[in-house]
Design an enzyme around this catalytic site. Structure first.
Site, PDB file in Angstrom:
ATOM      1  N   CYS A 164       1.275  -1.183  -0.240  1.00 13.83           N
ATOM      2  CA  CYS A 164      -0.335   0.133  -0.101  1.00 13.83           C
ATOM      3  C   CYS A 164       0.400   1.523   0.663  1.00 13.83           C
ATOM      4  O   CYS A 164       2.037   1.415   0.251  1.00 13.83           O
ATOM      5  CB  CYS A 164      -1.148  -0.279   1.576  1.00 13.83           C
ATOM      6  SG  CYS A 164      -2.000  -1.489   0.799  1.00 13.83           S
ATOM      7  N   ARG A 202       1.382   1.000  -6.165  1.00 10.42           N
ATOM      8  CA  ARG A 202       1.938   0.539  -4.960  1.00 10.42           C
ATOM      9  C   ARG A 202       0.163   0.264  -4.282  1.00 10.42           C
ATOM     10  O   ARG A 202       0.418  -1.396  -3.177  1.00 10.42           O
ATOM     11  CB  ARG A 202       2.739   1.109  -3.172  1.00 10.42           C
ATOM     12  CG  ARG A 202       3.789   1.574  -3.794  1.00 10.42           C
ATOM     13  CD  ARG A 202       4.457   1.937  -1.946  1.00 10.42           C
ATOM     14  NE  ARG A 202       4.358   1.171  -1.490  1.00 10.42           N
ATOM     15  CZ  ARG A 202       5.511   0.335  -1.189  1.00 10.42           C
ATOM     16  NH1 ARG A 202       6.123   0.242  -1.727  1.00 10.42           N
ATOM     17  NH2 ARG A 202       4.812  -0.465  -0.062  1.00 10.42           N
ATOM     18  N   TRP A 262      -3.562  -0.974  -1.422  1.00  5.70           N
ATOM     19  CA  TRP A 262      -3.801  -2.388  -1.850  1.00  5.70           C
ATOM     20  C   TRP A 262      -4.281  -3.883  -1.526  1.00  5.70           C
ATOM     21  O   TRP A 262      -3.435  -4.750  -0.321  1.00  5.70           O
ATOM     22  CB  TRP A 262      -2.426  -2.830  -2.501  1.00  5.70           C
ATOM     23  CG  TRP A 262      -2.279  -4.332  -3.529  1.00  5.70           C
ATOM     24  CD1 TRP A 262      -1.916  -5.546  -2.637  1.00  5.70           C
ATOM     25  CD2 TRP A 262      -2.210  -4.691  -4.930  1.00  5.70           C
ATOM     26  NE1 TRP A 262      -2.099  -6.427  -4.230  1.00  5.70           N
ATOM     27  CE2 TRP A 262      -2.691  -5.434  -5.191  1.00  5.70           C
ATOM     28  CE3 TRP A 262      -3.114  -3.990  -4.972  1.00  5.70           C
ATOM     29  CZ2 TRP A 262      -2.761  -5.642  -6.139  1.00  5.70           C
ATOM     30  CZ3 TRP A 262      -3.273  -4.377  -7.105  1.00  5.70           C
ATOM     31  CH2 TRP A 262      -2.765  -5.299  -7.633  1.00  5.70           C
ATOM     32  N   ASN A 283       0.794  -0.052   5.770  1.00  4.86           N
ATOM     33  CA  ASN A 283       0.743  -1.090   4.622  1.00  4.86           C
ATOM     34  C   ASN A 283       2.179  -2.292   5.422  1.00  4.86           C
ATOM     35  O   ASN A 283       2.173  -2.553   6.669  1.00  4.86           O
ATOM     36  CB  ASN A 283       1.993  -0.297   4.401  1.00  4.86           C
ATOM     37  CG  ASN A 283       2.357  -1.554   3.455  1.00  4.86           C
ATOM     38  OD1 ASN A 283       1.908  -1.947   2.908  1.00  4.86           O
ATOM     39  ND2 ASN A 283       3.730  -1.272   2.214  1.00  4.86           N
ATOM     40  N   GLY A 284       0.852  -3.162   5.150  1.00  5.07           N
ATOM     41  CA  GLY A 284       1.639  -4.991   5.770  1.00  5.07           C
ATOM     42  C   GLY A 284       0.325  -5.475   6.140  1.00  5.07           C
ATOM     43  O   GLY A 284      -0.832  -4.901   5.836  1.00  5.07           O
ATOM     44  N   GLU A 342       7.091 -22.125 -19.102  1.00  4.90           N
ATOM     45  CA  GLU A 342       7.862 -20.495 -17.649  1.00  4.90           C
ATOM     46  C   GLU A 342       8.462 -19.425 -18.447  1.00  4.90           C
ATOM     47  O   GLU A 342       8.403 -18.174 -18.870  1.00  4.90           O
ATOM     48  CB  GLU A 342       7.007 -20.128 -16.581  1.00  4.90           C
ATOM     49  CG  GLU A 342       7.204 -19.389 -15.663  1.00  4.90           C
ATOM     50  CD  GLU A 342       6.497 -18.374 -16.203  1.00  4.90           C
ATOM     51  OE1 GLU A 342       5.597 -18.605 -16.742  1.00  4.90           O
ATOM     52  OE2 GLU A 342       6.651 -17.254 -16.058  1.00  4.90           O
ATOM     53  N   LYS A 402       8.085 -16.429 -20.697  1.00  2.64           N
ATOM     54  CA  LYS A 402       9.206 -15.066 -20.544  1.00  2.64           C
ATOM     55  C   LYS A 402      10.104 -14.601 -21.323  1.00  2.64           C
ATOM     56  O   LYS A 402      10.383 -13.320 -21.678  1.00  2.64           O
ATOM     57  CB  LYS A 402      10.456 -15.536 -18.819  1.00  2.64           C
ATOM     58  CG  LYS A 402       9.310 -15.579 -17.962  1.00  2.64           C
ATOM     59  CD  LYS A 402       9.235 -14.179 -16.956  1.00  2.64           C
ATOM     60  CE  LYS A 402       7.278 -13.790 -17.540  1.00  2.64           C
ATOM     61  NZ  LYS A 402       6.083 -14.888 -17.657  1.00  2.64           N
ATOM     62  N   GLU A 415       8.205 -12.869 -24.378  1.00  2.71           N
ATOM     63  CA  GLU A 415       7.486 -12.042 -23.991  1.00  2.71           C
ATOM     64  C   GLU A 415       8.673 -10.842 -23.910  1.00  2.71           C
ATOM     65  O   GLU A 415       7.919  -9.459 -24.605  1.00  2.71           O
ATOM     66  CB  GLU A 415       6.085 -12.044 -23.068  1.00  2.71           C
ATOM     67  CG  GLU A 415       6.597 -12.226 -22.259  1.00  2.71           C
ATOM     68  CD  GLU A 415       5.734 -12.090 -20.786  1.00  2.71           C
ATOM     69  OE1 GLU A 415       5.042 -11.818 -21.233  1.00  2.71           O
ATOM     70  OE2 GLU A 415       5.313 -13.338 -19.806  1.00  2.71           O
ATOM     71  N   HIS A 442      11.549 -36.886 -31.275  1.00  5.09           N
ATOM     72  CA  HIS A 442      10.576 -36.960 -32.207  1.00  5.09           C
ATOM     73  C   HIS A 442       9.784 -35.989 -32.944  1.00  5.09           C
ATOM     74  O   HIS A 442       8.924 -35.804 -33.203  1.00  5.09           O
ATOM     75  CB  HIS A 442       8.543 -36.718 -30.949  1.00  5.09           C
ATOM     76  CG  HIS A 442       8.751 -38.114 -30.495  1.00  5.09           C
ATOM     77  ND1 HIS A 442       8.906 -39.774 -30.731  1.00  5.09           N
ATOM     78  CD2 HIS A 442       9.514 -38.720 -28.842  1.00  5.09           C
ATOM     79  CE1 HIS A 442       9.112 -40.755 -29.717  1.00  5.09           C
ATOM     80  NE2 HIS A 442       9.393 -39.943 -29.008  1.00  5.09           N
ATOM     81  N   LYS A 463      -1.684  -5.903 -20.098  1.00  7.45           N
ATOM     82  CA  LYS A 463      -0.799  -6.834 -18.191  1.00  7.45           C
ATOM     83  C   LYS A 463      -1.997  -7.203 -18.432  1.00  7.45           C
ATOM     84  O   LYS A 463      -2.131  -8.471 -17.561  1.00  7.45           O
ATOM     85  CB  LYS A 463      -1.068  -5.613 -17.644  1.00  7.45           C
ATOM     86  CG  LYS A 463      -0.396  -6.319 -16.017  1.00  7.45           C
ATOM     87  CD  LYS A 463       0.302  -7.260 -16.271  1.00  7.45           C
ATOM     88  CE  LYS A 463       0.276  -7.624 -14.517  1.00  7.45           C
ATOM     89  NZ  LYS A 463       1.608  -8.644 -14.312  1.00  7.45           N
TER      90      LYS A 463
HETATM   91  C1  AGP Z   1       2.937 -13.327 -18.219  1.00  5.32           C
HETATM   92  O1  AGP Z   1       4.156 -12.822 -18.534  1.00  5.32           O
HETATM   93  C2  AGP Z   1       1.956 -13.094 -18.968  1.00  5.32           C
HETATM   94  N1  AGP Z   1       1.911 -11.689 -18.708  1.00  5.32           N
HETATM   95  C3  AGP Z   1       0.925 -13.344 -19.637  1.00  5.32           C
HETATM   96  O2  AGP Z   1       0.559 -14.707 -19.845  1.00  5.32           O
HETATM   97  C4  AGP Z   1      -0.058 -13.754 -18.515  1.00  5.32           C
HETATM   98  O3  AGP Z   1       0.340 -14.673 -17.468  1.00  5.32           O
HETATM   99  C5  AGP Z   1      -1.593 -14.141 -19.097  1.00  5.32           C
HETATM  100  O4  AGP Z   1      -2.678 -13.056 -19.154  1.00  5.32           O
HETATM  101  C6  AGP Z   1      -2.412 -14.505 -17.183  1.00  5.32           C
HETATM  102  O5  AGP Z   1      -2.957 -13.174 -16.850  1.00  5.32           O
HETATM  103  P1  AGP Z   1      -3.764 -13.539 -15.359  1.00  5.32           P
HETATM  104  O6  AGP Z   1      -2.548 -14.733 -14.237  1.00  5.32           O
HETATM  105  O7  AGP Z   1      -3.587 -12.146 -14.779  1.00  5.32           O
HETATM  106  O8  AGP Z   1      -4.922 -14.074 -15.956  1.00  5.32           O
END
Ligand code: AGP
Length: 609
Positions: A2, A27, A74, A100-101, A482, A486, A489, A505, A604
């Site tokens: 927060c 925050r 938050w 905050n906490g 994963e 990373k 993207e 394969h 995001k």
């Molecule tokens: C991951 O780095 C990406 N930003 C994207 O795959 C993200 O994980 C996905 O859109 C899901 O978002 P969410 O966890 O907010 O549902």
């Protein structure tokens, strides 16, 4: 996380409070409020929603007075609402606090105070602090604060204000940041430097257990017993933008480095004091009910889906319940086999991903019980699901999800242990052993973050390759997925992850001289097989960067480079192996001059189908 601000001086407090909160919205931004003292009274205004809602609410009726505190929230305890927004007061309104906490023992304190006749208005843990102050106060504000701090457990940065003592603000800091900005005839308080950098660059950065007694022309730093502490002035030389990132160049790097605390916060209050099990009391289901499901579906998108793959492994391995994992955009149209005996777990950092929300609604339509793992209190998915477990990672600003992933894994691990206890599938000694190892994870993540130079070197050396492969087996494969996402993207390199047993394969056809292959080899049960796959790619002159547990001397015989992470149970090692992969992606993006926090074409939170 927060955002907290405070002002004491000769000018109106309100403009600084609002301006400071604006700088701290990264925050937390689900609700906000300010309190200002004027002529013997404290006026409090607060509003759910972004800070702009609060500004609109007080527009035309500015709060008068030169002493005030403010907060942008938050949520962790209590959904976002006007009532749950800070600041919070005691019964009399004499004391006002922002926090905050997480106050871990707030429920027991609240019961004690209610028995004494205190009236509560919010669902927050913070309000307990204001009533506790009222309860112990006997005329000495500072002593009363020390007494309060001796009763509360958990993490906090707190600012106290009282209309009985309008010449002072008192701050306390433990595990959550708090700085005092030193002005001329005025002083400022904030969670973070961005809020005060336009007012002063001379600051006291409070340390854990430190208290600041802030008056308009003096600041005294003491410990929790009131003993004065000699404190050096820290002069800030960051620019405002850098300050928002805590001195890191990008939010992604800052959030990678926030993982130890995010993981620790997500575990907080959820492990029995004697380490014999986990506490998921916030799950409003009885053990019997939770134990009645004969199948679990985990549904999510992107990184959250990758966390779900690890979650599957945990629940099947520890609780011996069948788990299916699906991407939400597929699940929602697949006419899935789901009924009243199915538990559908949806995972979403933002809690707003449209495919995941749609899959959640489809699951409920089919009669399943639903549980959401999310990082945003009061989000659409949190509100739609039957039950919610929150990660407490704090806002994740960078598009590339990092601390959300590791906190999702922690939550899955604790849920799997909880279900294992219900199903009686684990020996108590094994549960204790796993919990003891779980508690070490935050420090081990920190250790993994200490030596980034080799990773920077790899990123520079291989950052211009157009193809990179990630391979692994079992949990290593899940982390490889994963890691490849990373890299894709944020650096726009074409990265793909493969179960290393799958190479022969088809994918092996793509392995040519010099192509980088990131090989994860931590899972003992399939270690020899993974080594064989590494030999396969080496035979085609690939460059292999191995990821191994400390003490593994074998891998370096076959890989060109090896990054070691601290030794732990192979179930928990994904929380560590993902960190070098996150850093590799970050530094590769830097090498290629990419917009790390806002990669092209991506958002995001994907709130459209
Ligand atoms: C991951 O780095 C990406 N930003 C994207 O795959 C993200 O994980 C996905 O859109 C899901 O978002 P969410 O966890 O907010 O549902």
């Amino acid at each position: 996380m927060c955002g907290i601000v405070g002002y004491i001086g000769e000018k109106p407090a309100s403009p600084f409070l609002i301006e400071g909160l604006t700088k701290l919205e990264y925050r937390g931004y689900d609700s906000a409020g300010i309190a200002v003292y004027n002529d013997g009274n404290i006026r409090i205004e607060k509003s759910v929603g972004r800070l702009s809602s609060l500004v609109e609410k007080i527009d035309g009726e500015p709060l008068k007075g030169c002493l005030g505190i403010g907060h942008t929230r938050w949520a962790t305890h209590g959904r976002p609402s006007d009532l749950n927004a800070h600041p919070h007061t005691d019964c009399s309104g004499d004391f006002v606090v922002v926090h905050n906490g997480i106050i871990e023992n707030y429920l027991s304190l609240k019961e004690e105070l209610i028995e004494k006749g205190h009236q509560f208005h919010s669902e927050t843990d913070t309000e307990v602090v204001a009533h506790l102050l009222e309860d112990v106060y006997d005329g000495d504000f500072e002593e009363a604060v020390y007494s309060v701090l001796s009763r509360i457990e958990g993490s906090y940065s707190l600012v106290f204000m009282s209309k009985k003592h309008p010449d002072v603000l008192i701050c306390a800091k433990k595990e959550n940041p708090l700085v005092v900005g030193l002005g001329d005839g005025e002083n400022f308080i904030a969670s973070d430097i961005p809020a005060i950098i336009n007012k002063t660059r001379r600051t006291f950065i409070l340390g854990d257990g430190e208290i600041a007694i802030v008056k308009r022309d003096s600041v005294a730093i003491k410990n929790r017993r009131g003993v004065p502490i000699e404190k050096k002035v820290f002069t800030v030389n960051w620019n405002a933008e850098a300050a928002e990132k805590g001195g890191y160049e990008h939010f992604m790097l800052k959030e990678i480095h926030e993982q130890p605390k995010a993981v620790k916060d997500t575990m907080r209050e959820r492990i029995k004091k004697d380490g014999s099990g986990v506490l998921l009391g916030e799950l409003g289901w009885t053990s019997k009910f939770l134990g009645s499901f004969n199948k679990v579906y985990i549904v999510a998108c992107g990184t959250a889906y990758h966390a779900g793959l690890v979650g599957k492994f945990y629940i099947e391995k520890l609780a011996r319940i069948l788990v299916e994992v699906d991407v939400a955009s597929e699940f929602r149209y697949r006419n899935p086999i789901v009924d009243k005996n199915t538990l559908v777990i949806v995972v979403s950092q933002s809690g707003e991903t449209s495919d995941t929300l749609a899959a959640l609604k489809e699951s409920k339509r089919l009669g399943a019980k639903t549980l959401a793992l999310t990082n945003v209190v009061g989000s659409s998915i949190a509100r739609e699901a039957d039950q919610v477990l929150y990660t407490w990672a704090g806002p994740e600003i960078a598009v590339a999800s990092t601390k959300a992933y590791t906190t999702q894994l922690i939550l899955f691990f604790m849920l799997a242990l909880y279900m294992a206890e219900i199903k009686n599938t684990l020996q108590p000694a094994r549960v204790k052993e796993l919990i003891s190892l779980l508690k070490k994870v935050p420090a081990q993540i920190s250790e993994t973050l200490t030596d980034v130079e080799p990773i920077k070197t790899f990123a520079k050396r291989y950052g211009f390759n157009e193809d990179v492969f990630y391979i692994g087996r079992s949990l290593d494969y899940d982390v490889a997925l994963e890691g490849s996402l990373k890299l894709k993207e944020v650096s726009y390199i074409h990265a793909e992850a493969y179960a290393s047993g799958e190479l022969k394969h088809g994918t092996l056809a793509l392995i040519v001289e010099g192509v980088p292959v990131i090989a994860l080899a931590t899972q003992k049960s399939v270690y020899e097989k993974t080594l064989s796959n590494i030999k396969e790619v080496k035979a085609r002159d690939a460059v292999v960067i191995g990821i191994a547990a400390e003490g593994d001397e074998e891998l370096s015989k076959y890989a060109d480079h090896v990054i070691h992470v601290p030794e732990t149970d192979e179930l928990l090692i994904p929380l560590l192996t993902v960190v070098p992969l996150q850093l590799l992606a970050y530094y590769a993006a830097i090498t290629r001059g990419c917009d790390v926090d806002k990669p092209r074409n991506l958002a995001k939170s994907v709130t459209v189908e």
